[in-house]
Design a protein around this motif. Structure first.
Motif, PDB file in Angstrom:
ATOM      1  N   UNK A 183      36.069  23.376  68.265  1.00 23.97           N
ATOM      2  CA  UNK A 183      34.888  23.421  69.333  1.00 23.97           C
ATOM      3  C   UNK A 183      35.576  23.962  70.609  1.00 23.97           C
ATOM      4  N   UNK A 184      35.186  24.981  70.935  1.00 24.80           N
ATOM      5  CA  UNK A 184      35.911  25.680  71.971  1.00 24.80           C
ATOM      6  C   UNK A 184      35.600  24.937  73.306  1.00 24.80           C
ATOM      7  N   UNK A 185      34.523  24.179  73.382  1.00 25.35           N
ATOM      8  CA  UNK A 185      34.229  23.653  74.788  1.00 25.35           C
ATOM      9  C   UNK A 185      34.788  22.420  74.924  1.00 25.35           C
ATOM     10  N   UNK A 186      35.471  21.629  73.862  1.00 25.85           N
ATOM     11  CA  UNK A 186      36.295  20.530  73.691  1.00 25.85           C
ATOM     12  C   UNK A 186      37.860  21.209  73.705  1.00 25.85           C
ATOM     13  N   UNK A 187      38.231  22.237  73.367  1.00 25.32           N
ATOM     14  CA  UNK A 187      39.498  22.460  73.057  1.00 25.32           C
ATOM     15  C   UNK A 187      40.345  22.630  74.308  1.00 25.32           C
ATOM     16  N   UNK A 188      41.628  21.884  74.595  1.00 27.13           N
ATOM     17  CA  UNK A 188      42.461  21.938  75.665  1.00 27.13           C
ATOM     18  C   UNK A 188      43.104  23.081  75.617  1.00 27.13           C
ATOM     19  N   UNK A 189      43.181  24.165  76.548  1.00 28.16           N
ATOM     20  CA  UNK A 189      43.926  25.193  76.554  1.00 28.16           C
ATOM     21  C   UNK A 189      45.562  25.075  76.673  1.00 28.16           C
ATOM     22  N   UNK A 190      46.221  25.556  75.561  1.00 28.18           N
ATOM     23  CA  UNK A 190      47.713  25.337  75.316  1.00 28.18           C
ATOM     24  C   UNK A 190      48.445  25.478  76.511  1.00 28.18           C
ATOM     25  N   UNK A 191      48.167  26.596  77.469  1.00 25.37           N
ATOM     26  CA  UNK A 191      48.908  26.902  78.643  1.00 25.37           C
ATOM     27  C   UNK A 191      48.805  25.917  79.719  1.00 25.37           C
ATOM     28  N   UNK A 192      47.694  25.015  79.563  1.00 29.78           N
ATOM     29  CA  UNK A 192      47.657  23.928  80.795  1.00 29.78           C
ATOM     30  C   UNK A 192      48.696  22.726  80.494  1.00 29.78           C
ATOM     31  N   UNK A 193      49.346  22.449  79.152  1.00 30.34           N
ATOM     32  CA  UNK A 193      50.186  21.377  79.347  1.00 30.34           C
ATOM     33  C   UNK A 193      51.571  21.843  78.660  1.00 30.34           C
ATOM     34  N   UNK A 194      52.715  20.860  79.084  1.00 30.63           N
ATOM     35  CA  UNK A 194      53.839  21.401  78.305  1.00 30.63           C
ATOM     36  C   UNK A 194      54.584  19.947  78.301  1.00 30.63           C
ATOM     37  N   UNK A 195      55.565  20.344  77.108  1.00 30.18           N
ATOM     38  CA  UNK A 195      56.109  18.942  76.375  1.00 30.18           C
ATOM     39  C   UNK A 195      57.427  18.870  77.092  1.00 30.18           C
ATOM     40  N   UNK A 196      58.003  17.678  77.604  1.00 31.17           N
ATOM     41  CA  UNK A 196      59.172  17.641  78.038  1.00 31.17           C
ATOM     42  C   UNK A 196      60.073  16.581  77.359  1.00 31.17           C
ATOM     43  N   UNK A 197      59.386  15.973  76.266  1.00 29.79           N
ATOM     44  CA  UNK A 197      60.082  14.996  75.553  1.00 29.79           C
ATOM     45  C   UNK A 197      59.617  14.771  74.118  1.00 29.79           C
ATOM     46  N   UNK A 198      60.246  14.759  73.031  1.00 29.39           N
ATOM     47  CA  UNK A 198      59.516  14.569  71.603  1.00 29.39           C
ATOM     48  C   UNK A 198      60.508  13.515  71.176  1.00 29.39           C
ATOM     49  N   UNK A 199      59.914  12.515  70.232  1.00 29.23           N
ATOM     50  CA  UNK A 199      60.732  11.375  69.808  1.00 29.23           C
ATOM     51  C   UNK A 199      61.036  11.719  68.425  1.00 29.23           C
ATOM     52  N   UNK A 200      61.537  10.726  67.730  1.00 32.17           N
ATOM     53  CA  UNK A 200      61.637  10.920  66.367  1.00 32.17           C
ATOM     54  C   UNK A 200      60.485  10.453  65.628  1.00 32.17           C
TER      55      UNK A 200
END
Length: 370
Positions: A281-298
């Motif tokens: 649903x495009x109206x609910x989709x969060x644009x990937x270019x708006x967020x950035x990951x700085x940490x990923x766990x196991x």
């Protein structure tokens, strides 16, 4: 002479009195200064140092998060575990087994539109009703505590819990996990991700120092428990001391808050992030270019679905087979969990949830339901 001597003595006495009047206040002043110095010395000796004050503040905060105490959670004494799988066995007394006329099903508690949450599960509910030969009532609980109480009290029979709630459901309510959300190759797993707005100056998890991190809710493993423990144990970052914190009460809320720039950073589950970024649903989709990951766990196991331990064996087996043989293709589940989950796969509570149990024990989270 006598008069002169008398006058001389009087004058001397007068001079003595004058000196006494002048010197006494000076002596008093000196005495007060000495007392003040002594008092300061005593105060300094007993006044806590800045390091001590900071240590006490740290300990108070860590106690609030449960990071200074640990527990050793086990199955409630009312349950038996003869096979050692850490899950409650069915009651040995046949009279204690239940065979409800109506099976009550729910998935992870969620606030909001109940019909929207029911829709992806319609086919599974229908398959379960057909295999068990019973009516299945699909309910949606708004809080995890309500869901746990319903399971404990015998009002809920087939259900799913988020990762962080599974150990409490097992130990306190007799939950028997059957499967989790997996990929086509049978693998499964999610991670905690700390995300920031794309234009944030933060590049690594250590950059959280002096900023605010938003958790989801206290029962969430990926959204609260795991990041709180891992930031402290792996990076020495203590809540309050090193970063401010708060709750959004939902992964979606956290993701959208970061994307809009309202939140500086948030801890969320990887599958929830993938779902938000890939929402059809495009109206609910969060644009990937708006967020950035700085940490990923196991990796951790995702949510688990199972049943109450005290159901009659025939019903328990029908539930198990329905879950493990269910095909997602053409159902609402096919798109509900993003590309990282396409089927139900078997899960071992003893093995696959070991890290979650350790996190709970480290946090000092007793597995109780009130």
């Amino acid at each position: 002479m006598g008069g002169v001597m008398e006058n001389s003595n009087a004058a001397e006495g007068s001079s003595f009195n004058t000196r006494k009047q002048i010197v006494s206040p000076m002596r008093l002043l000196i005495l007060l200064v000495l007392v003040a110095i002594a008092s300061v010395g005593i105060a300094v000796a007993f006044w806590p140092s800045e390091a001590a004050v900071r240590k006490e503040a740290d300990e108070r905060t860590l106690r609030a998060f449960g990071l200074t105490r640990s527990v050793e959670n086990r199955l409630a004494a009312t349950f038996a575990d003869a096979d050692g799988d850490l899950v409650a066995d069915p009651p040995s007394d046949p009279a204690a087994l239940r065979d409800p006329e109506v099976i009550v099903f729910s998935y992870v508690a969620k606030q909001g539109d109940g019909e929207e949450h029911r829709a992806p599960w319609e086919k599974l509910v229908a398959d379960l009703a057909a295999r068990a030969g019973k009516t299945v009532d699909h309910v949606v609980f708004e809080t995890t505590d309500e869901q746990l109480r319903a399971l404990r009290d015998g009002r809920l029979h087939v259900t799913g819990f988020n990762t962080g709630s599974v150990p409490r459901a097992v130990n306190a309510c007799g939950f028997v996990p059957v499967c989790t959300l997996g990929r086509a190759d049978g693998s499964f797993g999610i991670t905690t991700k700390i995300i920031v707005p794309q234009d944030s100056p933060m590049q690594t998890v250590r950059d959280l120092r002096g900023r605010k991190l938003t958790f989801t809710e206290i029962s969430s493993n990926s959204g609260f428990k795991a990041p709180a423990v891992l930031l402290w144990k792996d990076f020495g970052l203590a809540p309050d001391r090193d970063y401010a914190w708060g709750f959004s009460y939902g992964h979606e809320e956290s993701i959208r808050g970061v994307a809009s720039g309202e939140l500086a950073a948030a801890a969320v589950a990887s599958d929830m992030l993938a779902r938000a970024l890939g929402d059809p649903d495009e109206s609910r989709r969060v644009p990937a270019e708006k967020v950035r990951v700085i940490y990923s766990s196991e990796r951790f196991p995702p949510a688990a679905i199972g049943y109450a331990h005290d159901l009659v064996p025939e019903l328990a087996e029908a539930i198990r087979k329905t879950l493990l043989e269910f095909a997602w293709a053409g159902t609402g589940l096919e798109t509900a969990f993003g590309s990282d989950a396409t089927q139900f796969v078997p899960v071992s509570y003893k093995d696959d949830f070991a890290v979650i149990r350790r996190i709970d024990d480290t946090l000092g989270s007793p597995h109780e339901v009130k």
